[in-house]
Structures are given as structure tokens and as C-alpha cells.
Design a protein around this motif. Structure first.
Motif, mmCIF file in Angstrom:
data_model
loop_
_atom_site.group_PDB
_atom_site.id
_atom_site.type_symbol
_atom_site.label_atom_id
_atom_site.label_comp_id
_atom_site.label_asym_id
_atom_site.label_seq_id
_atom_site.Cartn_x
_atom_site.Cartn_y
_atom_site.Cartn_z
ATOM 1 N N SER A 9 46.123 66.246 52.607
ATOM 2 C CA SER A 9 47.106 67.187 53.142
ATOM 3 C C SER A 9 46.509 68.547 53.483
ATOM 4 C CB SER A 9 48.237 67.375 52.119
ATOM 5 O OG SER A 9 47.725 67.876 50.895
ATOM 6 N N VAL A 10 45.193 68.702 53.297
ATOM 7 C CA VAL A 10 44.535 69.987 53.548
ATOM 8 C C VAL A 10 43.620 69.857 54.756
ATOM 9 C CG1 VAL A 10 42.972 71.717 52.589
ATOM 10 C CG2 VAL A 10 44.626 70.576 51.096
ATOM 11 N N THR A 11 43.831 70.694 55.759
ATOM 12 C CA THR A 11 43.051 70.604 57.001
ATOM 13 C C THR A 11 41.781 71.434 56.962
ATOM 14 O OG1 THR A 11 44.379 72.395 57.973
ATOM 15 C CG2 THR A 11 45.096 70.120 58.387
ATOM 16 N N ASP A 12 41.822 72.579 56.290
ATOM 17 C CA ASP A 12 40.636 73.432 56.215
ATOM 18 C C ASP A 12 40.664 74.226 54.924
ATOM 19 O OD1 ASP A 12 42.487 75.473 56.626
ATOM 20 O OD2 ASP A 12 42.049 75.668 58.749
ATOM 21 N N ALA A 13 39.624 75.008 54.723
ATOM 22 C CA ALA A 13 39.495 75.789 53.484
ATOM 23 C C ALA A 13 38.758 77.087 53.801
ATOM 24 C CB ALA A 13 38.749 74.987 52.419
ATOM 25 N N THR A 14 38.750 77.986 52.826
ATOM 26 C CA THR A 14 38.072 79.275 52.976
ATOM 27 C C THR A 14 36.944 79.375 51.955
ATOM 28 O OG1 THR A 14 40.115 80.339 53.702
ATOM 29 C CG2 THR A 14 38.354 81.781 52.935
ATOM 30 N N VAL A 15 35.776 79.824 52.384
ATOM 31 C CA VAL A 15 34.685 80.075 51.447
ATOM 32 C C VAL A 15 35.062 81.295 50.627
ATOM 33 C CG1 VAL A 15 32.244 80.624 51.179
ATOM 34 C CG2 VAL A 15 32.978 79.070 53.000
ATOM 35 N N GLU A 54 32.271 78.435 45.687
ATOM 36 C CA GLU A 54 33.616 77.897 45.535
ATOM 37 C C GLU A 54 34.354 78.072 46.846
ATOM 38 O OE1 GLU A 54 35.762 79.242 42.047
ATOM 39 O OE2 GLU A 54 33.863 79.735 41.064
ATOM 40 N N ILE A 55 35.086 77.025 47.240
ATOM 41 C CA ILE A 55 35.920 77.121 48.426
ATOM 42 C C ILE A 55 37.370 76.988 48.017
ATOM 43 C CG2 ILE A 55 34.122 76.288 49.989
ATOM 44 C CD1 ILE A 55 35.445 73.588 49.992
ATOM 45 N N ALA A 110 27.677 79.592 56.146
ATOM 46 C CA ALA A 110 29.109 79.912 56.090
ATOM 47 C C ALA A 110 29.315 80.979 55.026
ATOM 48 C CB ALA A 110 29.929 78.666 55.779
ATOM 49 N N PRO A 111 29.258 82.247 55.395
ATOM 50 C CA PRO A 111 29.402 83.318 54.404
ATOM 51 C C PRO A 111 30.824 83.380 53.837
ATOM 52 C CG PRO A 111 29.365 84.218 56.628
ATOM 53 C CD PRO A 111 29.058 82.759 56.756
ATOM 54 N N GLU A 112 31.008 84.205 52.825
ATOM 55 C CA GLU A 112 32.322 84.358 52.205
ATOM 56 C C GLU A 112 33.356 84.777 53.245
ATOM 57 O OE1 GLU A 112 31.966 87.006 48.908
ATOM 58 O OE2 GLU A 112 30.527 85.752 47.836
ATOM 59 N N SER A 152 36.140 69.671 56.324
ATOM 60 C CA SER A 152 35.398 68.632 55.608
ATOM 61 C C SER A 152 34.107 68.278 56.327
ATOM 62 C CB SER A 152 36.260 67.369 55.476
ATOM 63 O OG SER A 152 37.370 67.584 54.646
ATOM 64 N N GLY A 153 33.004 68.195 55.570
ATOM 65 C CA GLY A 153 31.725 67.778 56.121
ATOM 66 C C GLY A 153 30.940 68.864 56.821
ATOM 67 N N GLN A 154 31.500 70.060 56.967
ATOM 68 C CA GLN A 154 30.787 71.146 57.641
ATOM 69 C C GLN A 154 29.614 71.615 56.799
ATOM 70 O OE1 GLN A 154 33.303 74.242 59.209
ATOM 71 N NE2 GLN A 154 31.691 75.792 59.090
ATOM 72 N N ILE A 155 28.529 72.018 57.465
ATOM 73 C CA ILE A 155 27.333 72.488 56.767
ATOM 74 C C ILE A 155 27.549 73.922 56.291
ATOM 75 C CG2 ILE A 155 24.870 72.963 56.941
ATOM 76 C CD1 ILE A 155 24.676 70.808 59.067
ATOM 77 N N LEU A 156 27.374 74.133 55.007
ATOM 78 C CA LEU A 156 27.548 75.450 54.410
ATOM 79 C C LEU A 156 26.232 76.219 54.281
ATOM 80 C CD1 LEU A 156 29.914 74.276 51.551
ATOM 81 C CD2 LEU A 156 30.605 75.697 53.472
#
Length: 421
Positions: A15-21, A40-41, A63-65, A71-75
């Protein structure tokens, strides 16, 4: 010889499409041990820890703060190093344990044999070093990382911080608030501070507005004499804790009373889905828990199968997980009815807001000694206000009042909870 591996966003809940660093615990150039928590995201429901997939050096943060990721994105990337020396004339190869010891020494994480043996399989060298520095070898530290490994946070929870003066504490708090904020100054030194709203707070705001717009919410009130429950608690609290290893609180009585209420008033254990009413034949009750990120409502599943001791243990576990950001999506999903206790913060009376798609929520409040009339006399009793907010589209006023009166009667005569009458 060296190569690199990618640090990836883990698979997010369906149910979650994206997230925040939210925060990086490491910086570019740091030595990394496998399973160290790198960052932590934050989603609108839970915080996810991202552990290091391998040992090496963090060579880049992509992917800075504050970044929005999927999902699957390179951090970021970790460089793997294989620089362990081996003499050609040596007939024996270096064992894995010797390699690990060499890399530990190379990264200046040196431990005694006893320390290394004690913690080798449960935490990284940097964590072992932290344990040694603070003399926590004899402390039973529970691991919350991958496969139960002990993380920096687990160790830091056992470290007693040095006392700070009020001025130092206030200054530190203000400095923390300034992180990810924008301070606008004017000529007369009057300022405003803008703080980015976290994901959970955004979701809470969204849901509260939706409840206001999409339900016909009303609240009915009553009050309950808590003396009978207080008497039981005082009489049996020591024996209860001795037998079950947990304190006897008020919440287990509230949960038991609500359970019997839902059994007898099925329209409250229901919800609206389009033009249909969904009646639940099971009893999952949400318990509101305050966390640094906001209010969350983890779920007690199948409450009808739980004893009072089980309820107390589960509530304590969910509350601790909530405060430490360790709740899973499953523990936060679902639920048929919610109990919220503003009394722990001193609230005397309030109007709780329904937790959608549920049809009702019960608010408990502070227990205060008040003069009340009893058998024609004025006596002082420990009284508590109850508040039931409900969706009037589904629940009639008479049913909401009857439900709340039933809860009151059960709490004032708690033996009925044991007899289920």
C-alpha cells in the motif's frame, strides 16, 4: 582488487508507493561492516532500517536525506576491498576467522579475545567497540537488527547519558529542531521556523480531514466510578506481576469491557463500504500509542482469545515497538474499533476522532477525585469521563448511548468481565 555493490531501497509494503530518506547514519568514506544500519527511510506508516549488504567502504550517497525514493532504487554504493596480505611461502591459507580478525584490526576495531568471542556472531565490530567502551559486556542487550543482530541503537539505549544543564539541554533541543528547517528572519529579530512535516504527520492530517468530510461524526459522554478497578489493582498487583512478569494496568480492563460491548452491539463492530455494511465476526482492537513521530494505532488481534495478562503483555510490546519505530506494517494494519487514552497526558475530557474505516472510537481520560452523589450522599470518588465518537450514518444515537452505558456498567462492576455477563 575491489568492486562495488549497490545499496537498494527494500521492497516497500503493497500500500506504500514511495518513501522519504529520513536520516543517514553513515557518511561517504566511512568503513562499513555488513548489517550495520546505514540509513532509515520513512513511509506514511513505518520507519524502515536499511542495513549494509556487505563489508567495505561507503563511497557514494546517491539519495541524500529528504529524497523521495521507490522500491529498488539505488541509495548509494559500497566499495568491497580484498586487501588481505598472504605470503607466497606460507603453506597454509588464511582462515576466514583470521581474515575477519585482520580486517577488524585494519579498521582499528581491536578487541580482546573474550569480547570478540562473546559478541562476534551478534553484532559488528563497531558495535562491539561501543559495548567495550561503555563496559556493557555483562548487560543483556536485545538485538533489533537483521537476524537479531545488535545495532548501534540497541547499545545506545543502555548508555546513560551525562547530565546536562537546563541551558545545554534546551540549546541541544533547539539545534535538533533546526535540522531540515528554514528560519526566516526579519529586521526586528522576530523569526519563524518552518519544519518539513514527516510522512506520518502528513498521513494523520490527511485522514483527519477525510473523517471530518466523509462521516457524520457525533460524540456521546458518560462518567465511570473507577474505585472497583482501583481496589482490584491494589489488591492483586504484586501477585499479578509475580505470576505473569507484567504490571496490571487499566487498559486490559478497558479492552475487556470493549470486547463485551462489541459482542452485544454488532453495529459498532462494523463499517460502511460503499452502499454495504460490513459486520466483523472477529475482534481486533486498535490501541492508540503516542510516538515521537505522531500518534499510531497498532492492533491487538483476536482479543476474545486473550487473557488479561496476554493483553497487558501485548500492549506493552506494541507500545515499546511504537516508540522505537519497530512496528511492522502488519501490526499497524486493520482493526475494527479503537481505544485512545488521553488520560495518560492529563486530559480530563475530549472528543476523539474516528479511525477510518471504523465506525466508532472510545476515549478514556484522567482519573480524578470528584464529589459525586451516591445513595443520597455526597462522596468523593475517583471518576473518569468516557467519550464515544461514532459515525451516525451507521450507528443510531440510542445504540451509541446504550453501548457507552454498558461499558460504564462493566467497569464499575469488573467481576462481570470475568463472568461474561
Amino acid at each position: 582488487m575491489s568492486s562495488s555493490v549497490d545499496i537498494l531501497v527494500p521492497n516497500l509494503p503493497e500500500s506504500v508507493t514511495d518513501a522519504t530518506v529520513a536520516v543517514w547514519h553513515k557518511k561517504s568514506g566511512d568503513n562499513i561492516q555488513q548489517d550495520d544500519i546505514l540509513l532509515e527511510i520513512e513511509t506514511d506508516k513505518i520507519m524502515l532500517e536499511v542495513p549494509a549488504p556487505n563489508t567495505g567502504v561507503l563511497i557514494s550517497i546517491l539519495a541524500p536525506e529528504g529524497s523521495i525514493v521507490i522500491s529498488g532504487q539505488i541509495l548509494g554504493k559500497i566499495e568491497l576491498t580484498y586487501d588481505i596480505p598472504a605470503e607466497k611461502d606460507n603453506a597454509h591459507t588464511i582462515s576466514k576467522h583470521q581474515q575477519a580478525s585482520f580486517m577488524s584490526i585494519a579498521s582499528k576495531n581491536i578487541f580482546t579475545t573474550n569480547q570478540d568471542n562473546e559478541f562476534h556472531n551478534v553484532c559488528s565490530p563497531s558495535v562491539r567497540k561501543l559495548i567495550a567502551e561503555h563496559d556493557l559486556k555483562n548487560i543483556n542487550i536485545q538485538g533489533s537488527g537483521t537476524k537479531g543482530r545488535i545495532t548501534h541503537k540497541d547499545v545506545e539505549a543502555h548508555i546513560i547519558p551525562p547530565k546536562q544543564t537546563l541551558q545545554e539541554s534546551t540549546q541541544k533541543t533547539f539545534e535538533n529542531i533546526q535540522t531540515n528547517t528554514k528560519i526566516q528572519k526579519s529586521c526586528d529579530n522576530r523569526t519563524t521556523t518552518r519544519v518539513t512535516m514527516n510522512r506520518l504527520r502528513q498521513k494523520i492530517a490527511e485522514r483527519l480531514v477525510a473523517v471530518t468530510n466523509n462521516t457524520a461524526m457525533l460524540t456521546t459522554f458518560n462518567e465511570v466510578n473507577m474505585q472497583p478497578i482501583i481496589t482490584i489493582k491494589n489488591k492483586y498487583k504484586e501477585l499479578f506481576q509475580k505470576n505473569y512478569g507484567i504490571k496490571l494496568g487499566f487498559m486490559s480492563f478497558y479492552v475487556k469491557a470493549v470486547l463485551e460491548g462489541l459482542r452485544n452491539f454488532p453495529e459498532i463492530n462494523a463499517s460502511i463500504d460503499g452502499e454495504e455494511i460490513v459486520y466483523y465476526n472477529y475482534f481486533d482492537i486498535n490501541i492508540a500509542v503516542s510516538t515521537p513521530r505522531g500518534l499510531i494505532t497498532p492492533v491487538l488481534r483476536n482479543v476474545d482469545t486473550l487473557s488479561i495478562a496476554d493483553i497487558e503483555k501485548d500492549i506493552k510490546s506494541l507500545a515499546e515497538k511504537g516508540r522505537n519505530g519497530k512496528l511492522t506494517l502488519e501490526e499497524l494494519s486493520g482493526g475494527n474499533f479503537t481505544i485512545t487514552n488521553g488520560g495518560v497526558f492529563g486530559s480530563l475530557i475530549s472528543t476523539p476522532i474516528i479511525n477510518p474505516p471504523q465506525s466508532a472510537i472510545l476515549g478514556m481520560h484522567a482519573i480524578k477525585d470528584r464529589p459525586v452523589s451516591s445513595n443520597g450522599q455526597v462522596v468523593v470518588l475517583p471518576m473518569m469521563y468516557l467519550a464515544l465518537s461514532y459515525d451516525h450514518r451507521l450507528i443510531d444515537g440510542k445504540d451509541s448511548v446504550r453501548f457507552l452505558v454498558y461499558i460504564k456498567e462493566l467497569l464499575e462492576d469488573p467481576i462481570r468481565l470475568l463472568l461474561k455477563i
